[in-house]
Design a protein around this motif. Structure first.
Motif, PDB file in Angstrom:
ATOM      1  N   TRP A  57      -1.162   0.987   5.268  1.00  0.00           N
ATOM      2  CA  TRP A  57      -1.463   0.629   3.901  1.00  0.00           C
ATOM      3  C   TRP A  57      -2.648   0.753   3.489  1.00  0.00           C
ATOM      4  O   TRP A  57      -3.444   0.307   3.994  1.00  0.00           O
ATOM      5  CB  TRP A  57      -0.997  -0.677   3.717  1.00  0.00           C
ATOM      6  N   GLU A  58      -2.901   1.645   2.366  1.00  0.00           N
ATOM      7  CA  GLU A  58      -4.434   1.857   2.165  1.00  0.00           C
ATOM      8  C   GLU A  58      -4.303   1.489   0.468  1.00  0.00           C
ATOM      9  O   GLU A  58      -3.439   1.958  -0.173  1.00  0.00           O
ATOM     10  CB  GLU A  58      -4.731   3.164   2.117  1.00  0.00           C
ATOM     11  N   THR A  67      -4.687   2.282  -6.138  1.00  0.00           N
ATOM     12  CA  THR A  67      -3.753   3.037  -5.864  1.00  0.00           C
ATOM     13  C   THR A  67      -3.305   2.616  -4.395  1.00  0.00           C
ATOM     14  O   THR A  67      -4.112   2.397  -3.634  1.00  0.00           O
ATOM     15  CB  THR A  67      -4.062   4.528  -5.712  1.00  0.00           C
ATOM     16  N   THR A  69      -1.057   3.619  -1.221  1.00  0.00           N
ATOM     17  CA  THR A  69      -0.675   4.627  -0.324  1.00  0.00           C
ATOM     18  C   THR A  69      -0.152   3.931   1.001  1.00  0.00           C
ATOM     19  O   THR A  69      -0.665   3.267   1.845  1.00  0.00           O
ATOM     20  CB  THR A  69      -1.693   5.698   0.101  1.00  0.00           C
ATOM     21  N   ARG A  71       1.995   4.934   4.210  1.00  0.00           N
ATOM     22  CA  ARG A  71       2.501   5.884   5.429  1.00  0.00           C
ATOM     23  C   ARG A  71       3.505   5.307   6.363  1.00  0.00           C
ATOM     24  O   ARG A  71       2.804   4.163   6.806  1.00  0.00           O
ATOM     25  CB  ARG A  71       1.238   6.815   5.899  1.00  0.00           C
TER      26      ARG A  71
END
Length: 130
Positions: A57-58, A67, A69, A71
């Motif tokens: 998690w970013e 934002t 992101t 993955r």
């Protein structure tokens, strides 16, 4: 900036510290899986294993917000369409919560009432698992 706790929009919950991990929730049933944090750089990054999967998690600041992101490397590739459909619904719930709509998480079998099967099939086609 709006914030929403992940247990309000995901199908997971933490398990007690004596058994570190996360549990997938399906109604009253929980299915624990071991989890191990690999990297944590608060508040920008969290990467961890969850069973055979790897999640990252970013959070990246933008001009007017943040934002997210996510993955998710699925340990068993045949589960990728189901996993993608689940995250699709979870992120829909998160968006509604951030917009101020007090919806409940969609977990387990309940997801079938919100188009999970159709999403799974669409992701299977896109991911060449169909």
């Amino acid at each position: 900036m709006s914030t929403v706790r992940s247990d309000r929009w995901t199908a997971t919950r933490s398990v007690p510290a004596r058994s570190p991990g996360l549990s997938t929730v399906d109604g009253d049933q929980t299915y624990p899986a071991p989890a191990r944090v690999l990297c944590a750089d608060r508040p920008h990054l969290l990467e961890y294993t969850w069973g055979d999967d790897l999640l990252r998690w970013e959070l990246t600041p933008t001009g007017d917000g943040t934002t997210l992101t996510l993955r998710h490397r699925v340990g068993r590739p045949g589960l990728a369409p189901m996993t993608a459909a689940g995250w699709h619904l979870c992120l829909d719930v998160a968006a509604r919560l951030l917009d101020g709509d007090p919806v409940s998480p969609i977990r387990g079998a309940e997801a079938k009432d919100f188009g999970w099967a159709e999403l799974r099939d669409a992701y299977a086609e896109r991911l060449n698992h169909g």
